[in-house]
Scaffold this active site. Structure first.
Site, PDB file in Angstrom:
ATOM      1  N   TYR A 143       4.672  -0.218  -8.983  1.00  0.00           N
ATOM      2  CA  TYR A 143       3.682   0.389  -9.649  1.00  0.00           C
ATOM      3  C   TYR A 143       4.284  -0.349 -10.998  1.00  0.00           C
ATOM      4  CZ  TYR A 143       0.757   3.058  -7.036  1.00  0.00           C
ATOM      5  OH  TYR A 143      -0.334   3.737  -6.009  1.00  0.00           O
ATOM      6  N   LYS A 194      11.315   0.274   4.109  1.00  0.00           N
ATOM      7  CA  LYS A 194      11.412  -0.934   5.085  1.00  0.00           C
ATOM      8  C   LYS A 194      12.704  -1.582   4.713  1.00  0.00           C
ATOM      9  CE  LYS A 194       8.157  -2.745   6.831  1.00  0.00           C
ATOM     10  NZ  LYS A 194       7.938  -3.029   8.220  1.00  0.00           N
ATOM     11  N   ASP A 227       6.298   1.932   8.253  1.00  0.00           N
ATOM     12  CA  ASP A 227       5.364   1.777   9.261  1.00  0.00           C
ATOM     13  C   ASP A 227       5.347   2.757  10.238  1.00  0.00           C
ATOM     14  OD1 ASP A 227       7.493   0.354  10.095  1.00  0.00           O
ATOM     15  OD2 ASP A 227       6.575  -1.278  10.994  1.00  0.00           O
ATOM     16  N   ASP A 251       2.416   6.503  -1.983  1.00  0.00           N
ATOM     17  CA  ASP A 251       0.886   6.762  -2.273  1.00  0.00           C
ATOM     18  C   ASP A 251       0.375   6.603  -1.107  1.00  0.00           C
ATOM     19  OD1 ASP A 251      -1.450   6.665  -3.891  1.00  0.00           O
ATOM     20  OD2 ASP A 251      -1.609   4.558  -3.368  1.00  0.00           O
ATOM     21  N   ASP A 255      -1.657  10.169   1.508  1.00  0.00           N
ATOM     22  CA  ASP A 255      -2.988  10.227   1.780  1.00  0.00           C
ATOM     23  C   ASP A 255      -3.100  10.389   3.261  1.00  0.00           C
ATOM     24  OD1 ASP A 255      -3.906   9.637  -0.766  1.00  0.00           O
ATOM     25  OD2 ASP A 255      -5.378   8.086  -0.111  1.00  0.00           O
TER      26      ASP A 255
HETATM   27  C1  IPM Z   1      -2.440   8.801  -6.615  1.00  0.00           C
HETATM   28  C2  IPM Z   1      -3.552   7.873  -7.162  1.00  0.00           C
HETATM   29  C3  IPM Z   1      -3.076   7.068  -8.117  1.00  0.00           C
HETATM   30  C4  IPM Z   1      -1.811   6.092  -7.713  1.00  0.00           C
HETATM   31  C5  IPM Z   1      -4.212   6.225  -8.982  1.00  0.00           C
HETATM   32  C6  IPM Z   1      -5.244   6.881  -9.498  1.00  0.00           C
HETATM   33  C7  IPM Z   1      -3.535   5.150 -10.230  1.00  0.00           C
HETATM   34  O1  IPM Z   1      -4.105   7.150  -6.017  1.00  0.00           O
HETATM   35  O2  IPM Z   1      -1.985   9.549  -7.377  1.00  0.00           O
HETATM   36  O3  IPM Z   1      -2.182   8.942  -5.386  1.00  0.00           O
HETATM   37  O4  IPM Z   1      -2.112   5.143  -7.297  1.00  0.00           O
HETATM   38  O5  IPM Z   1      -0.655   6.854  -7.842  1.00  0.00           O
HETATM   39 MN    MN Z   2      -3.229   7.656  -4.051  1.00  0.00          MN
END
Ligand code: IPM
Ligand code: MN
Length: 370
Positions: A143, A194, A227, A251, A255
């Site tokens: 990032y 990884k 992975d 990230d 999710d």
């Molecule tokens: C998160 C989001 C952010 C990220 C974006 C909005 C920059 O997806 O907080 O997970 O990628 O970190």
């Molecule tokens: Mn995210």
């Protein structure tokens, strides 16, 4: 009652403002009941800030964030701003807050509430009682790594570059957060990278192991490739307690873990800096779900992740554990009543709007603390 707890509220874009409005009602309730009071200042971030100031985070707002006790963040981004250059994209507002406040440890709990077991896409026995904590490194890696950018090559092709980079100290400080948290939970840390293909991953693995051997031998440490971790999260998520990983893998994996709980609309997060000499740490709390432009402004979003982020704030920034429990219990009780926003809708349940979900939580709060 002295209102010495300063909160900066940044609702942002998309569904941010509408979920934050429901959180505001919870904060007001605490104040009215004289349980806890807060000084709340609101400001713009993301696309909303860009539209007004031409930047996703004004200097003045950055300053307020540095000075307050905790930032409560909604969401940023939306199709309207998709074609802006990187430097002023709504997401930069959030990334700048993370970077300049040095919020290197992002805590993303994935907890399955019993009434929501049926809302998950996974079989009930896989997720029942699930309680895992993903710790995502938040200020380094791909990032922020340099070099980065898009250049044009002599032959006219374009070349896009990002850099995955970690130093020993960056790995150790987030590793410490993971081991310390594991000690208060089930005492297991799984470190994810990884190492089979990336030098930064190899370093990550070695430093985690060294830290463990030197200071945290009482905690069980395992290593896993990212992975495989993605696969294990949907195959048998209950094998995990604390997962610690880098910014980009964190990230993705968070999710994935969020979906185990039924919906992204349920997952809160805390982003923490290092404690100063008085034990105070900078902090930002935000739902993981993002701005969801497709349902923005329709009173359809799930406000629970944002409310649970408030609970994390009470717990981690203000040491208000009972108050945090009260919010979490009110959320659980609201779900037990059978009300569901559309993201967690199940057969036989009552579909409700954002506001109605807020009403349900407020009523449950009233029953607990009335
Ligand atoms: C998160 C989001 C952010 C990220 C974006 C909005 C920059 O997806 O907080 O997970 O990628 O970190
Ligand atoms: Mn995210």
């Amino acid at each position: 009652m002295a209102a010495n707890r300063k909160i900066l509220s940044l609702p942002g874009d998309g569904i941010g403002p509408e979920v934050m409005r429901q959180v505001g009602r919870v904060v007001e309730w605490f104040d009215k009941k004289r349980i806890a009071s807060f000084d709340v200042v609101e400001d713009l971030v993301g696309g909303a800030a860009y539209d007004k100031y031409g930047t996703p985070l004004a200097e003045e707002t950055m300053k307020k964030a540095q000075e307050c006790d905790a930032v409560l963040f909604g969401a940023v981004g939306g199709t309207k701003w998709d074609s802006l250059p990187f430097a002023v994209k709504p997401e930069r507002g959030l990334l700048r807050l993370r970077k300049e406040m040095d919020l290197f440890a992002n805590l993303r709990p994935a907890l399955v509430f019993d009434p929501l077991i049926g809302a998950s896409t996974l079989k009930p026995e896989i997720i029942e009682g699930l309680d895992i904590m993903i710790i995502r490194e938040l200020t380094g890696g791909t990032y922020f790594g340099e070099p980065r950018g898009i250049t044009t090559l002599p032959d006219g092709q374009r070349r896009g570059v990002n850099t995955q980079v970690y130093t020993t100290s960056e790995i150790i400080r987030v590793g410490r957060v993971a081991f310390e948290l594991a000690r208060k939970r089930s005492n297991k840390v799984c470190s994810v990278e990884k190492a089979n293909v990336m030098e930064s991953g190899q370093l990550w693995r070695e430093e985690m192991q060294k830290l463990h051997d030197a200071e945290y031998q009482d905690v069980e440490l395992s290593h896993m490739y990212a992975d495989n971790c993605a696969m294990q999260l949907v195959r048998n998520p209950k094998q995990f307690d604390v997962i610690v990983t880098d910014n980009l893998f964190g990230d993705l994996l968070s999710d994935c873990a969020a979906m185990l709980t039924g919906s992204l609309g349920m997952l809160p997060s805390a982003s923490l800096g290092a404690p100063d000499s008085s034990g105070r740490r900078k902090a930002l709390y935000e739902p993981v779900h993002g701005s969801a432009p497709d349902i923005a402004g329709k009173d359809a979003a799930n406000p629970l992740a944002c409310m649970l982020s408030l609970a994390m704030m009470l717990r981690y920034s203000f040491d208000l554990k009972e108050e945090a429990d009260v919010v979490e219990t009110a959320v659980k009780n609201a779900l037990n009543r059978g009300v569901r926003t559309r993201d967690i809708m199940q057969p036989g349940m009552t579909a409700v709007s954002t506001t109605e979900m807020g009403n349900a939580v407020l009523e449950e709060l009233q029953k607990i603390g009335g």
